[in-house]
Design an enzyme around this catalytic site. Structure first.
Site, PDB file in Angstrom:
ATOM      1  N   LYS A  49      -2.231  -9.954  -2.788  1.00  0.00           N
ATOM      2  CA  LYS A  49      -1.924  -8.849  -1.873  1.00  0.00           C
ATOM      3  C   LYS A  49      -1.771  -9.383  -0.452  1.00  0.00           C
ATOM      4  O   LYS A  49      -2.513 -10.262  -0.025  1.00  0.00           O
ATOM      5  CB  LYS A  49      -3.041  -7.806  -1.950  1.00  0.00           C
ATOM      6  N   SER A  72      -3.276   1.578  -1.710  1.00  0.00           N
ATOM      7  CA  SER A  72      -2.396   0.709  -0.946  1.00  0.00           C
ATOM      8  C   SER A  72      -1.936  -0.518  -1.735  1.00  0.00           C
ATOM      9  O   SER A  72      -0.971  -1.189  -1.347  1.00  0.00           O
ATOM     10  CB  SER A  72      -3.112   0.220   0.320  1.00  0.00           C
ATOM     11  N   SER A 101      -7.947   2.240  -3.397  1.00  0.00           N
ATOM     12  CA  SER A 101      -6.668   1.527  -3.378  1.00  0.00           C
ATOM     13  C   SER A 101      -6.489   0.456  -4.437  1.00  0.00           C
ATOM     14  O   SER A 101      -5.432  -0.166  -4.506  1.00  0.00           O
ATOM     15  CB  SER A 101      -6.449   0.901  -1.993  1.00  0.00           C
TER      16      SER A 101
END
Length: 493
Positions: free
Chosen positions: A78, A156, A180
């Protein structure tokens, strides 16, 4: 082996050890899948040369017969994790061009274990979002498709979820501030675990809300989550919130035996207007655990109804403090200045250009609730509510409950853009089942259990006792086996 990128971590580990596959071949398969999957916009910074170098090093290590479980496993990282010499923008224009001179503790541990980095993954800007629509890279797209709409992969960690679900990588790192990891995992039919706060180091992870953020793995199975979490966990002296606790063998805990364990069903999570499909899924999951020998107990978490408003005071307050460092002075984007502009104008123009609308909204909310005259009325009150929410969980676990079963999300994945003109609060409601876990610092995991009437995946969430991820994973393992969810999205990208 025709499509090695479709393997789980556990299956790839075994194939690598037995000489049926090399890390280089596995990495090449993932790199090919990544290029074919460009339409999903999951990977935003590819690192193929670095990946192949890491894969060759992993092959050499495996030949010695002393390689860790993650050795040779290709991962997506990420964009919130700082990776040395590789762009790390947190999905924001304000960090454009930023390449750290250091490695986050989580990625360092994974790479020390021999894992391979394929590249950086899309995400909501500074992890603020539930649909991956606030990213400076554009939307990540869910590989699941039921009509002509492009669906959200959740947020997210939307890029992480899309990449794992589409077999672009074997697993990915995610972060979870209010759901998330778990919400995008549920939207894409994969497994995502948010560990106990302090189990995994936050050092080198770009901060959103420091008392809530926690990194975790996003994988194709519960066993994979156990393997990867073991490599990510551990005390870090560079992180003052990191717990100095031994890391259990999470994979060894997957016995599949939960006979006599007590599973709590919180009445407050049966919210008004809950879709019938979510209610039915929850009932089915409860029956699965009961059939496995668990005792089902109705419980009460009375302060749950205050969790969402408390979260959306605390998280923006911490964000406004954390994001104050992005000013265009030292790194990242700096606005062009006009004649007569000074330092104040540089700050104002840089932050206005660099931050997206959602980040600006949350920074403004956070600054407001921390301002004189409102600190006690909002922020301190939210902190007191947070303490009561944690107290609810403490009392339930003290009464003998071993794990709590809830829905992971209030719906299946929705279409990108469908909430663009809605009240922002409607988007925030996607976190209604997950924020309590972060406020209380507990571990939580999302497991794919079924599908809605359109065929989209639906997940259930299990919440565990603090530091009992091993036990939580075993409960999730039982649920996973009972549900038998093996459906994959049909390739259209």
């Amino acid at each position: 082996m025709t499509h090695p990128n479709e393997l789980t971590i556990a299956a790839a580990r075994d194939a690598l050890r037995q000489g049926e596959l090399t890390a280089t071949d596995l990495t090449m398969a993932c790199l090919t899948a990544m290029d074919a999957g460009d339409g999903l916009n999951a990977f935003v910074h590819k690192t193929p040369e670095l990946a192949l170098d890491m894969a060759r090093a992993a092959d050499a290590r495996i030949k010695t017969g002393d390689a860790p479980a993650m050795c040779g496993i290709p991962l997506g990282i990420k964009d919130l994790f700082c990776t040395k010499g590789v762009a790390s923008q947190a999905g924001s224009r304000i960090l454009q061009g930023f390449k750290p001179e250091y490695e986050s503790t989580v990625t360092a541990q994974l790479f020390n274990a021999g894992a391979v980095m394929l590249g950086k993954l899309n995400m909501d800007e500074f992890a603020m979002g539930s649909s991956n629509e606030t990213s400076c890279y554009g939307n990540a797209i869910n590989p699941w498709k039921v009509d002509d709409r492009a669906l959200t992969p959740g947020g997210s960690s939307g890029g992480s979820a899309a990449a794992v679900a589409a077999d672009l990588c074997l697993a990915a790192t995610g972060t979870d501030t209010g759901g998330s990891i778990r919400q995008p995992a549920a939207f894409t039919g994969i497994v995502g675990i948010k560990p106990t706060y302090g189990r995994v180091s936050r050092w080198g992870v770009v901060a959103f809300a420091s008392s809530l953020d926690q990194a975790g793995p996003m994988t194709k199975s519960v066993r994979d989550a156990a393997i990867m979490l073991g490599a990510m966990s551990g005390h870090d002296p560079k992180d003052s919130t990191s717990a100095e606790l031994a890391v259990p063998d999470f994979e060894a805990a997957l016995t599949g035996d939960i006979r006599g364990r007590k599973i709590g069903i919180p009445r407050e999570y049966r919210m008004e207007g809950m879709p019938a499909e979510i209610e039915a899924l929850w009932t089915d999951g409860t029956a699965m655990l009961k059939d496995a020998g668990a005792e089902i107990v109705d419980i009460s978490l009375p302060h749950t109804k205050y969790a969402l408003p408390a979260y959306y005071v605390i998280a923006p307050a911490e964000a406004s403090s954390n994001l104050a460092r992005y000013d265009g002075v030292r790194y990242g984007h700096r606005a062009k200045l006009g004649p007569g502009d000074g330092i104040t104008e540089m700050y104002e123009k840089t932050r206005a250009e660099g931050f997206g609308h959602e980040v600006q909204r949350r920074v403004m909310i956070g600054t407001y609730v921390l301002s004189a005259g409102f600190y006690d009325a909002y922020y301190n009150r939210a902190r007191r509510v947070r303490a009561l929410i944690k107290q609810d969980f403490d009392q339930v676990f003290a009464a003998g409950i071993d794990a709590i079963l809830t829905p992971a999300t209030p719906s299946a994945a929705f279409g990108l853009g469908e909430m663009a003109n809605a009240d922002p609060i409607q988007m925030y409601l996607n976190d209604v089942f997950t924020v309590t876990v972060n406020l209380a610092g507990l571990p939580g995991i999302s497991v794919p259990v079924g599908q809605d009437k359109q065929g989209l995946p639906l997940g259930l969430q299990l919440i565990g006792k603090p530091w009992e991820e091993a036990d939580l994973l075993n409960h999730a393992y039982v649920l996973e086996r009972a549900a038998g969810f093996v459906v994959k999205p049909e390739k259209w990208w």
